[in-house]
Structure formats: C-alpha cells, structure tokens
Scaffold this motif. Structure first.
Motif, mmCIF file in Angstrom:
data_model
loop_
_atom_site.group_PDB
_atom_site.id
_atom_site.type_symbol
_atom_site.label_atom_id
_atom_site.label_comp_id
_atom_site.label_asym_id
_atom_site.label_seq_id
_atom_site.Cartn_x
_atom_site.Cartn_y
_atom_site.Cartn_z
ATOM 1 N N LEU A 10 -8.651 -13.503 -14.080
ATOM 2 C CA LEU A 10 -8.265 -12.263 -14.754
ATOM 3 C C LEU A 10 -9.315 -11.760 -15.742
ATOM 4 O O LEU A 10 -9.264 -10.598 -16.153
ATOM 5 C CB LEU A 10 -6.938 -12.464 -15.491
ATOM 6 N N SER A 11 -10.256 -12.611 -16.106
ATOM 7 C CA SER A 11 -11.260 -12.224 -17.086
ATOM 8 C C SER A 11 -12.288 -11.272 -16.471
ATOM 9 O O SER A 11 -12.834 -11.543 -15.402
ATOM 10 C CB SER A 11 -11.981 -13.465 -17.620
ATOM 11 N N PRO A 12 -12.580 -10.165 -17.157
ATOM 12 C CA PRO A 12 -13.579 -9.223 -16.621
ATOM 13 C C PRO A 12 -15.012 -9.751 -16.758
ATOM 14 O O PRO A 12 -15.918 -9.221 -16.138
ATOM 15 C CB PRO A 12 -13.377 -7.966 -17.473
ATOM 16 N N LYS A 13 -15.193 -10.807 -17.577
ATOM 17 C CA LYS A 13 -16.535 -11.362 -17.756
ATOM 18 C C LYS A 13 -16.487 -12.878 -17.594
ATOM 19 O O LYS A 13 -15.421 -13.489 -17.651
ATOM 20 C CB LYS A 13 -17.093 -10.992 -19.135
ATOM 21 N N SER A 14 -17.649 -13.454 -17.395
ATOM 22 C CA SER A 14 -17.746 -14.910 -17.307
ATOM 23 C C SER A 14 -17.419 -15.516 -18.663
ATOM 24 O O SER A 14 -17.687 -14.914 -19.708
ATOM 25 C CB SER A 14 -19.160 -15.319 -16.908
ATOM 26 N N LEU A 15 -16.830 -16.727 -18.625
ATOM 27 C CA LEU A 15 -16.472 -17.418 -19.868
ATOM 28 C C LEU A 15 -17.151 -18.774 -19.921
ATOM 29 O O LEU A 15 -17.364 -19.404 -18.874
ATOM 30 C CB LEU A 15 -14.957 -17.609 -19.956
ATOM 31 N N ASN A 16 -17.454 -19.244 -21.127
ATOM 32 C CA ASN A 16 -17.981 -20.598 -21.262
ATOM 33 C C ASN A 16 -16.840 -21.544 -21.638
ATOM 34 O O ASN A 16 -15.713 -21.107 -21.902
ATOM 35 C CB ASN A 16 -19.140 -20.643 -22.271
ATOM 36 N N ALA A 17 -17.138 -22.838 -21.675
ATOM 37 C CA ALA A 17 -16.103 -23.844 -21.928
ATOM 38 C C ALA A 17 -15.442 -23.638 -23.290
ATOM 39 O O ALA A 17 -14.217 -23.805 -23.421
ATOM 40 C CB ALA A 17 -16.693 -25.239 -21.818
ATOM 41 N N ASP A 18 -16.223 -23.275 -24.302
ATOM 42 C CA ASP A 18 -15.645 -23.054 -25.633
ATOM 43 C C ASP A 18 -14.644 -21.904 -25.628
ATOM 44 O O ASP A 18 -13.574 -21.989 -26.248
ATOM 45 C CB ASP A 18 -16.754 -22.769 -26.658
ATOM 46 N N GLU A 19 -14.971 -20.834 -24.936
ATOM 47 C CA GLU A 19 -14.054 -19.688 -24.860
ATOM 48 C C GLU A 19 -12.774 -20.062 -24.120
ATOM 49 O O GLU A 19 -11.682 -19.637 -24.507
ATOM 50 C CB GLU A 19 -14.752 -18.514 -24.162
ATOM 51 N N ILE A 20 -12.909 -20.860 -23.077
ATOM 52 C CA ILE A 20 -11.725 -21.308 -22.320
ATOM 53 C C ILE A 20 -10.857 -22.198 -23.203
ATOM 54 O O ILE A 20 -9.635 -22.047 -23.244
ATOM 55 C CB ILE A 20 -12.149 -22.032 -21.026
ATOM 56 N N MET A 21 -11.500 -23.128 -23.931
ATOM 57 C CA MET A 21 -10.760 -24.003 -24.850
ATOM 58 C C MET A 21 -9.982 -23.199 -25.880
ATOM 59 O O MET A 21 -8.801 -23.465 -26.129
ATOM 60 C CB MET A 21 -11.727 -24.945 -25.589
ATOM 61 N N ASP A 22 -10.639 -22.226 -26.484
ATOM 62 C CA ASP A 22 -10.002 -21.402 -27.518
ATOM 63 C C ASP A 22 -8.844 -20.586 -26.954
ATOM 64 O O ASP A 22 -7.772 -20.515 -27.553
ATOM 65 C CB ASP A 22 -11.021 -20.460 -28.169
ATOM 66 N N GLU A 23 -9.068 -19.981 -25.810
ATOM 67 C CA GLU A 23 -8.040 -19.109 -25.228
ATOM 68 C C GLU A 23 -6.794 -19.885 -24.794
ATOM 69 O O GLU A 23 -5.669 -19.447 -24.993
ATOM 70 C CB GLU A 23 -8.632 -18.352 -24.033
ATOM 71 N N LEU A 24 -7.006 -21.058 -24.205
ATOM 72 C CA LEU A 24 -5.876 -21.824 -23.656
ATOM 73 C C LEU A 24 -5.391 -22.942 -24.587
ATOM 74 O O LEU A 24 -4.390 -23.594 -24.281
ATOM 75 C CB LEU A 24 -6.261 -22.418 -22.297
ATOM 76 N N GLN A 25 -6.114 -23.154 -25.691
ATOM 77 C CA GLN A 25 -5.756 -24.207 -26.644
ATOM 78 C C GLN A 25 -5.652 -25.573 -25.960
ATOM 79 O O GLN A 25 -4.649 -26.275 -26.065
ATOM 80 C CB GLN A 25 -4.436 -23.858 -27.353
ATOM 81 N N ILE A 26 -6.720 -25.925 -25.228
ATOM 82 C CA ILE A 26 -6.782 -27.223 -24.551
ATOM 83 C C ILE A 26 -8.092 -27.918 -24.920
ATOM 84 O O ILE A 26 -9.013 -27.281 -25.420
ATOM 85 C CB ILE A 26 -6.628 -27.095 -23.015
ATOM 86 N N SER A 27 -8.153 -29.214 -24.662
ATOM 87 C CA SER A 27 -9.301 -30.018 -25.085
ATOM 88 C C SER A 27 -10.536 -29.764 -24.227
ATOM 89 O O SER A 27 -10.445 -29.302 -23.089
ATOM 90 C CB SER A 27 -8.944 -31.500 -25.012
ATOM 91 N N ARG A 28 -11.689 -30.117 -24.777
ATOM 92 C CA ARG A 28 -12.948 -29.986 -24.063
ATOM 93 C C ARG A 28 -12.944 -30.839 -22.793
ATOM 94 O O ARG A 28 -13.392 -30.411 -21.743
ATOM 95 C CB ARG A 28 -14.119 -30.387 -24.954
ATOM 96 N N GLY A 29 -12.430 -32.068 -22.908
ATOM 97 C CA GLY A 29 -12.378 -32.944 -21.739
ATOM 98 C C GLY A 29 -11.548 -32.339 -20.621
ATOM 99 O O GLY A 29 -11.933 -32.393 -19.446
ATOM 100 N N ASN A 30 -10.414 -31.769 -20.983
ATOM 101 C CA ASN A 30 -9.537 -31.120 -20.008
ATOM 102 C C ASN A 30 -10.263 -29.953 -19.342
ATOM 103 O O ASN A 30 -10.235 -29.796 -18.115
ATOM 104 C CB ASN A 30 -8.262 -30.650 -20.711
#
Length: 141
Positions: A10-30
């Motif tokens: 659904l994202s109009p732009k590419s995301l990095n791992a930090d942005e994914i972590m922040d958006e979904l509130q999940i750990s880096r390992g996950n």
C-alpha cells in the motif's frame, strides 16, 4: 509477514526497515526475518536509493503476479510435502485389519483433497489474468 507485505503493497514509496518498525510497532528482528522471507517468496524487492546507505524495500504491485507467486510458494511449501507424506504412508500400510482400512480411507481422503488443491493451484499459477477473470465471471453468471 502479512502486515509487512500489506504495508509495502500500500505504500506509494519504498520503505526501509526502520520505517517499517515504526509504522507497525514491531522489533527489528521481526522486520528483518520477515523481509528475508518475503524476498525469498518473490513478493518484495530491495531497492537501492542514490545517496542512501539503508536498504529500501518495495512490494510487487502487480496483484495477479503476487497471487500467482503466493500460490506457487504455498504449493511448494505445503501441498507437495502433504502429498508426498500421504503417498509414503499408503505404501507402508500392509495390514488388512478394519482399523488399517479406516486409516487408509482417511489418508486417501486427505490425499484427494490435497491433490485437488494442488491441481487447482497449478491451474491458477499458470493462468493469465484474462483467463482467470473470464473463468470467474462465467462461474458467477
């Protein structure tokens, strides 16, 4: 895994791992584990952005292609092993007791259902969007 895939889809732009972590509130390992899995499934891709050291990720936006890829992976990872196991079990049962007959009936039923699902997924993964759409439309008329 599905939340990360949906976010990237659904994202109009590419995301990095930090942005994914922040958006979904999940750990880096996950995030890292599931990004690797999604890449191995062929559902997302790494994207290198000029001037950026971080890896960015983008989902396959062609829904038909993604659906076919998910079907192929499910078939390979889930249905094929079930079919192989049921075949092995059928070969090993030599007893002719009523219990063994009932057991073989259940094994054959599982094999039949898994075989039907396997054949259906095979057709869907080989199908083109136009064939699939027209077939579904005929079913619902």
């Amino acid at each position: 895994m599905s939340q990360i895939h949906a976010l990237l889809l659904l994202s109009p732009k590419s995301l990095n791992a930090d942005e994914i972590m922040d958006e979904l509130q999940i750990s880096r390992g996950n995030v890292n584990m599931n990004l690797r899995d999604l890449m191995s499934w062929g559902l997302i891709y790494k994207q290198l952005l000029p001037g950026e050291r971080k890896e960015y990720f983008q989902a396959e936006k062609d829904i038909w292609k993604a659906a076919r890829q998910i079907g192929r992976e499910r078939r390979r990872r889930e249905l094929s092993p079930i079919l192989e196991t049921m075949e092995d079990i059928k070969k090993q049962v030599k007893d002719t007791s009523p219990e063994s007959a009932e057991f073989l009936k259940v094994v054959n039923d599982i094999y039949a259902v898994a075989g039907f699902a396997d054949n259906t997924l095979d057709l869907v993964t080989k199908a083109e969007e136009s064939w699939l759409t027209s077939t579904f439309m005929k079913l619902f008329k």
